[in-house]
Structures are given as C-alpha cells and as structure tokens.
Design a protein around this motif. Sequence first.
Motif, PDB file in Angstrom:
ATOM      1  N   LYS A   1       0.831  -1.201   0.000  1.00 14.42           N
ATOM      2  CA  LYS A   1       0.000   0.000   0.000  1.00 14.42           C
ATOM      3  C   LYS A   1       0.864   1.249   0.000  1.00 14.42           C
ATOM      4  O   LYS A   1       0.607   2.196  -0.738  1.00 14.42           O
ATOM      5  N   ARG A   2       1.900   1.261   0.826  1.00  9.25           N
ATOM      6  CA  ARG A   2       2.789   2.430   0.890  1.00  9.25           C
ATOM      7  C   ARG A   2       3.505   2.646  -0.427  1.00  9.25           C
ATOM      8  O   ARG A   2       3.601   3.754  -0.911  1.00  9.25           O
TER       9      ARG A   2
ATOM     10  N   ASN B   1       1.067   3.943  -2.980  1.00 10.31           N
ATOM     11  CA  ASN B   1       0.766   5.369  -2.774  1.00 10.31           C
ATOM     12  C   ASN B   1       1.920   6.242  -3.233  1.00 10.31           C
ATOM     13  O   ASN B   1       1.710   7.311  -3.792  1.00 10.31           O
ATOM     14  N   ASN B   2       3.162   5.808  -3.002  1.00 12.00           N
ATOM     15  CA  ASN B   2       4.320   6.596  -3.407  1.00 12.00           C
ATOM     16  C   ASN B   2       4.491   6.604  -4.924  1.00 12.00           C
ATOM     17  O   ASN B   2       4.945   7.585  -5.487  1.00 12.00           O
TER      18      ASN B   2
END
Length: 151
Positions: A143-144, A147-148
């Motif tokens: 997820k991180r 998102n990045n």
Amino acid sequence: MEEKHRPNRFTEVLGENVDNAFKQLASEILKDGALNLKEKSLIALACAVAVKCDPCTRAHKKQALKAGASEKEILEAAAVAGLVRMGSGFNTAYALLDDCEPRKKIVHKTTNGDEENKSNNPSKEPRTPPRKPDGYLNSIMEKRLGNNNQK
C-alpha cells in the motif's frame, strides 16, 4: 521518595553484587547508541504490554514520559505490542490444526457470499489464496509503495 520497583527490591534482597550487576546491565543497555533512551523506553513499554505485565507497563510508561515520549507515541507503541501479541496468539493457535485429521482446506467466499467459481478449479477442491512469506507487513508495504508510485 519514590517507591522502588519490584525488580530492584528483589535484586537488593539477593545481595549487593546481584543488585549492582542488574543496575550495570540496565545502564549499559539503555545508554544512547543506535537507539536513544526515548526509543528504547518505548520498546521496553511495548515489550511489557506484549508480556502482559501491568506493573512493568506502568513503570515503563513513566520512564518513557521522562525520556520525552508523548502520550501518542506511548499508545502507538502499545498498539504495536498488542498486534504482535495477537499475531503470536494466532501462531500458537495454528498448532491446533496439526491435530486435525484429515486437514480440511478452508473454502473462501466471494464478496457476494458464493463459493469460488468451480470452473476455474477443475479438481473440485477448495482453493486457498497464495500466501506471502511476510504476512500483514507485506500488504502494508504494498500500500505504501503503491501510494508513493502514484504521486
């Protein structure tokens, strides 16, 4: 004068050599290194929560506050400990599956509540989703990273 904690009272009863050795060990471990005292205090607090020691949790909370930790940092550290504790419970509970004869596969339901489409699974055996080796942490990292990459 502040009342001494149980571990300190216990080491005193065992004798001056044990008491001094315990205090020296604590001093060496808690001195600043790769982690500072505040970070080490938060780790100690989390460990106390994970092992379910209420007096330890209170003592380590007090130490973390003295070392500059905020209430929010303390609560987050405790939440991580709770997550680890829950995961270790699931890990321990998994041993119960070893006694099941024969081991049954879990049938996963689709979002509408029906069993998975059997035409994609000609063996007629329930399918289990592929497992990732690092569990919940992998989904958090995905997820991180997702998102990045979208930024």
